[in-house]
Design a protein around this motif. Structure first.
Motif, PDB file in Angstrom:
ATOM      1  N   THR A 265       0.850  -1.176   0.000  1.00 26.54           N
ATOM      2  CA  THR A 265       0.000   0.000   0.000  1.00 26.54           C
ATOM      3  C   THR A 265       0.887   1.227   0.000  1.00 26.54           C
ATOM      4  O   THR A 265       1.991   1.206   0.558  1.00 26.54           O
ATOM      5  N   ASN A 266       0.468   2.290  -0.691  1.00 24.73           N
ATOM      6  CA  ASN A 266       1.259   3.519  -0.815  1.00 24.73           C
ATOM      7  C   ASN A 266       2.655   3.249  -1.369  1.00 24.73           C
ATOM      8  O   ASN A 266       3.629   3.900  -0.995  1.00 24.73           O
ATOM      9  N   ASN A 267       2.764   2.245  -2.248  1.00 27.95           N
ATOM     10  CA  ASN A 267       4.005   1.853  -2.889  1.00 27.95           C
ATOM     11  C   ASN A 267       5.070   1.404  -1.899  1.00 27.95           C
ATOM     12  O   ASN A 267       6.274   1.505  -2.147  1.00 27.95           O
ATOM     13  N   VAL A 268       4.624   0.920  -0.750  1.00 25.64           N
ATOM     14  CA  VAL A 268       5.502   0.314   0.242  1.00 25.64           C
ATOM     15  C   VAL A 268       5.090  -1.150   0.382  1.00 25.64           C
ATOM     16  O   VAL A 268       3.916  -1.465   0.540  1.00 25.64           O
ATOM     17  N   MET A 269       6.073  -2.036   0.279  1.00 24.71           N
ATOM     18  CA  MET A 269       5.819  -3.467   0.334  1.00 24.71           C
ATOM     19  C   MET A 269       6.148  -4.008   1.719  1.00 24.71           C
ATOM     20  O   MET A 269       7.141  -3.610   2.337  1.00 24.71           O
ATOM     21  N   TYR A 270       5.306  -4.925   2.202  1.00 32.94           N
ATOM     22  CA  TYR A 270       5.530  -5.589   3.479  1.00 32.94           C
ATOM     23  C   TYR A 270       5.529  -7.094   3.236  1.00 32.94           C
ATOM     24  O   TYR A 270       4.593  -7.628   2.645  1.00 32.94           O
ATOM     25  N   MET A 271       6.572  -7.790   3.713  1.00 29.17           N
ATOM     26  CA  MET A 271       6.681  -9.227   3.519  1.00 29.17           C
ATOM     27  C   MET A 271       6.765  -9.933   4.862  1.00 29.17           C
ATOM     28  O   MET A 271       7.601  -9.581   5.709  1.00 29.17           O
ATOM     29  N   ASP A 272       5.907 -10.915   5.055  1.00 30.51           N
ATOM     30  CA  ASP A 272       5.910 -11.701   6.281  1.00 30.51           C
ATOM     31  C   ASP A 272       7.031 -12.732   6.189  1.00 30.51           C
ATOM     32  O   ASP A 272       6.927 -13.711   5.456  1.00 30.51           O
ATOM     33  N   MET A 273       8.116 -12.514   6.962  1.00 30.70           N
ATOM     34  CA  MET A 273       9.288 -13.374   6.880  1.00 30.70           C
ATOM     35  C   MET A 273       9.206 -14.604   7.765  1.00 30.70           C
ATOM     36  O   MET A 273      10.144 -15.397   7.842  1.00 30.70           O
ATOM     37  N   GLY A 274       8.097 -14.782   8.478  1.00 25.80           N
ATOM     38  CA  GLY A 274       7.887 -16.004   9.229  1.00 25.80           C
ATOM     39  C   GLY A 274       8.349 -15.950  10.671  1.00 25.80           C
ATOM     40  O   GLY A 274       9.099 -15.069  11.092  1.00 25.80           O
ATOM     41  N   THR A 275       7.912 -16.945  11.428  1.00 24.77           N
ATOM     42  CA  THR A 275       8.183 -17.000  12.862  1.00 24.77           C
ATOM     43  C   THR A 275       9.666 -17.143  13.181  1.00 24.77           C
ATOM     44  O   THR A 275      10.181 -16.496  14.106  1.00 24.77           O
ATOM     45  N   ALA A 276      10.376 -18.003  12.435  1.00 25.35           N
ATOM     46  CA  ALA A 276      11.788 -18.253  12.727  1.00 25.35           C
ATOM     47  C   ALA A 276      12.619 -16.978  12.603  1.00 25.35           C
ATOM     48  O   ALA A 276      13.466 -16.683  13.452  1.00 25.35           O
ATOM     49  N   ASN A 277      12.375 -16.198  11.560  1.00 30.79           N
ATOM     50  CA  ASN A 277      13.115 -14.952  11.386  1.00 30.79           C
ATOM     51  C   ASN A 277      12.684 -13.899  12.400  1.00 30.79           C
ATOM     52  O   ASN A 277      13.500 -13.108  12.876  1.00 30.79           O
ATOM     53  N   ALA A 278      11.397 -13.885  12.749  1.00 29.10           N
ATOM     54  CA  ALA A 278      10.896 -12.909  13.716  1.00 29.10           C
ATOM     55  C   ALA A 278      11.573 -13.098  15.073  1.00 29.10           C
ATOM     56  O   ALA A 278      11.814 -12.123  15.804  1.00 29.10           O
ATOM     57  N   ALA A 279      11.906 -14.340  15.392  1.00 31.80           N
ATOM     58  CA  ALA A 279      12.546 -14.616  16.679  1.00 31.80           C
ATOM     59  C   ALA A 279      13.908 -13.947  16.788  1.00 31.80           C
ATOM     60  O   ALA A 279      14.388 -13.667  17.883  1.00 31.80           O
ATOM     61  N   GLN A 280      14.547 -13.677  15.659  1.00 29.53           N
ATOM     62  CA  GLN A 280      15.849 -13.015  15.644  1.00 29.53           C
ATOM     63  C   GLN A 280      15.732 -11.501  15.513  1.00 29.53           C
ATOM     64  O   GLN A 280      16.737 -10.795  15.500  1.00 29.53           O
ATOM     65  N   LEU A 281      14.509 -11.028  15.400  1.00 32.78           N
ATOM     66  CA  LEU A 281      14.285  -9.595  15.172  1.00 32.78           C
ATOM     67  C   LEU A 281      13.274  -9.027  16.158  1.00 32.78           C
ATOM     68  O   LEU A 281      12.389  -8.260  15.803  1.00 32.78           O
ATOM     69  N   ASP A 282      13.414  -9.429  17.401  1.00 32.05           N
ATOM     70  CA  ASP A 282      12.549  -8.911  18.463  1.00 32.05           C
ATOM     71  C   ASP A 282      11.068  -9.068  18.126  1.00 32.05           C
ATOM     72  O   ASP A 282      10.240  -8.214  18.453  1.00 32.05           O
ATOM     73  N   GLY A 283      10.730 -10.166  17.456  1.00 31.34           N
ATOM     74  CA  GLY A 283       9.342 -10.443  17.130  1.00 31.34           C
ATOM     75  C   GLY A 283       8.809  -9.714  15.917  1.00 31.34           C
ATOM     76  O   GLY A 283       7.635  -9.841  15.577  1.00 31.34           O
ATOM     77  N   LYS A 284       9.661  -8.949  15.222  1.00 34.99           N
ATOM     78  CA  LYS A 284       9.224  -8.187  14.043  1.00 34.99           C
ATOM     79  C   LYS A 284       9.314  -9.088  12.809  1.00 34.99           C
ATOM     80  O   LYS A 284      10.387  -9.304  12.264  1.00 34.99           O
ATOM     81  N   ARG A 285       8.187  -9.573  12.386  1.00 34.18           N
ATOM     82  CA  ARG A 285       8.167 -10.552  11.292  1.00 34.18           C
ATOM     83  C   ARG A 285       7.906  -9.922   9.922  1.00 34.18           C
ATOM     84  O   ARG A 285       8.039 -10.586   8.897  1.00 34.18           O
ATOM     85  N   TRP A 286       7.522  -8.627   9.871  1.00 34.44           N
ATOM     86  CA  TRP A 286       7.192  -8.000   8.593  1.00 34.44           C
ATOM     87  C   TRP A 286       8.366  -7.142   8.104  1.00 34.44           C
ATOM     88  O   TRP A 286       8.772  -6.199   8.767  1.00 34.44           O
ATOM     89  N   MET A 287       8.926  -7.504   6.958  1.00 33.18           N
ATOM     90  CA  MET A 287       9.974  -6.692   6.351  1.00 33.18           C
ATOM     91  C   MET A 287       9.341  -5.592   5.519  1.00 33.18           C
ATOM     92  O   MET A 287       8.444  -5.851   4.722  1.00 33.18           O
ATOM     93  N   LYS A 288       9.812  -4.372   5.681  1.00 28.90           N
ATOM     94  CA  LYS A 288       9.263  -3.204   4.983  1.00 28.90           C
ATOM     95  C   LYS A 288      10.239  -2.754   3.895  1.00 28.90           C
ATOM     96  O   LYS A 288      11.435  -2.656   4.127  1.00 28.90           O
ATOM     97  N   LEU A 289       9.711  -2.476   2.720  1.00 23.13           N
ATOM     98  CA  LEU A 289      10.541  -1.983   1.611  1.00 23.13           C
ATOM     99  C   LEU A 289       9.784  -0.917   0.843  1.00 23.13           C
ATOM    100  O   LEU A 289       8.732  -1.188   0.269  1.00 23.13           O
ATOM    101  N   ASP A 290      10.337   0.295   0.827  1.00 21.88           N
ATOM    102  CA  ASP A 290       9.779   1.389   0.032  1.00 21.88           C
ATOM    103  C   ASP A 290      10.265   1.208  -1.398  1.00 21.88           C
ATOM    104  O   ASP A 290      11.456   1.349  -1.685  1.00 21.88           O
ATOM    105  N   LEU A 291       9.359   0.887  -2.319  1.00 22.07           N
ATOM    106  CA  LEU A 291       9.757   0.547  -3.680  1.00 22.07           C
ATOM    107  C   LEU A 291      10.308   1.748  -4.440  1.00 22.07           C
ATOM    108  O   LEU A 291      11.235   1.608  -5.239  1.00 22.07           O
TER     109      LEU A 291
END
Length: 311
Positions: free
Chosen positions: A127-153
């Motif tokens: 939305t608003n030309n910003v992409m969000y990707m759900d990187m899954g539970t395993a990766n979220a555990a290494q990122l303080d529970g933040k599972r959504w990667m944000k990328l401004d296209l």
């Protein structure tokens, strides 16, 4: 959170975004203007291919959304990784939004190259030309529970500079159906192939070819590039051996695209995209994840660079 974990997760994220951006593109809802004047239904007699495509464009642009099922096959030598990627979900345009699931065999190889683990399937929202990707539970555990990667296209394309060829080539393949129809109108050899069946439904088949320069000129999302970077992008794509894009469009009896396929040939091999559309006008509202649940890819790469790891 340890720096090593940050670097590993960044490697995973870059691997995933390489594929996902390639499949979904920078759909900013802005393309070279097509003729939106009233036209007859594609089923009407004595229509030229251009008139039929103009009519399909108008109906598709007005629908603003549809369900999509797409497959993208990339050659083994591709910078984005070889293999097949599948996509399904809801896509909207004007404004550009999406909520889809992406999966495919190419994720496994890219995950290994990225130094980590990528889920078998990834939910992608935009939305608003910003992409969000759900990187899954395993990766979220290494990122303080933040599972959504944000990328401004937009920022990604602007920051890529000469490297934008890695985004630009794929991005031009994968726009919403209204944009792709508008681009097809620029083809100098647009033809009506005939009447064919698409998943058991009768549809009119149209075909056209565009050069990379024509595709780039018609795509407003690349206007963020400087003249020097645009020139470099064209030169890089020429060096890659890209000659043009072959586009096939099947329009159903209601005047909407039922199927669209795009192919491009480079020195690395042939990339094919095949998309099926249905349920035009389906709701495509997207709610971005909360900031507390997201991590920014660019911020992560800066952290890597600041730690001496290299971006």
């Amino acid at each position: 959170m340890k720096k090593k974990s940050v670097w590993t997760r960044a490697g995973v994220s870059v691997a995933a975004v390489t594929v996902v951006v390639g499949v979904t593109g920078c759909q900013d809802g802005a393309t070279k203007a097509a003729d939106k004047s009233a036209a007859q239904s594609p089923a009407a007699a004595k229509q030229s291919p251009a008139e039929a495509i103009q009519a399909a464009y108008k109906k598709t642009a007005d629908a603003k959304s549809a369900k999509v099922r797409m497959t993208m096959a990339m050659p083994s030598g591709s910078k984005a990784g070889g293999g097949t990627v599948e996509l399904s979900g809801v896509q909207g345009w004007d404004p550009a939004v999406m909520d889809i699931t992406v999966k495919g065999s190419t994720f496994k190889d890219l995950a290994a190259a990225g130094g980590g683990e990528v889920p078998d399937s990834i939910r992608v929202m935009m939305t608003n030309n910003v992409m969000y990707m759900d990187m899954g539970t395993a990766n979220a555990a290494q990122l303080d529970g933040k599972r959504w990667m944000k990328l401004d296209l937009n920022a990604a394309l602007e920051a890529a500079g000469e490297g934008a060829a890695n985004l630009g080539g794929m991005e031009s393949l994968n726009q919403d159906p209204a944009q792709q129809i508008a681009l097809l109108l620029d083809s100098k050899n647009l033809t009506h192939v005939g009447t064919e069946q698409v998943e058991g439904v009768s549809a009119e088949h149209y075909q056209g070819t565009l050069s990379f320069e024509e595709m780039l000129a018609a795509n407003e999302s690349t206007k963020v590039l400087s003249e020097a970077d645009r020139t470099a992008l064209v030169e890089n794509m020429k060096k890659a051996g890209l000659k043009g894009y072959d586009t096939n469009l099947w329009v159903n009896k209601d005047g909407y695209p039922a199927r669209m396929s795009v192919s491009m040939e480079t020195a690395e091999g042939k990339t094919d995209l095949d998309a099926y559309y249905s349920d035009y006008g389906s709701a495509a509202a997207v709610q971005a994840p909360a900031d507390s649940e997201t991590f920014d890819l660019f911020g992560m790469l800066k952290e890597m660079g600041g730690a001496g790891a290299g971006a």
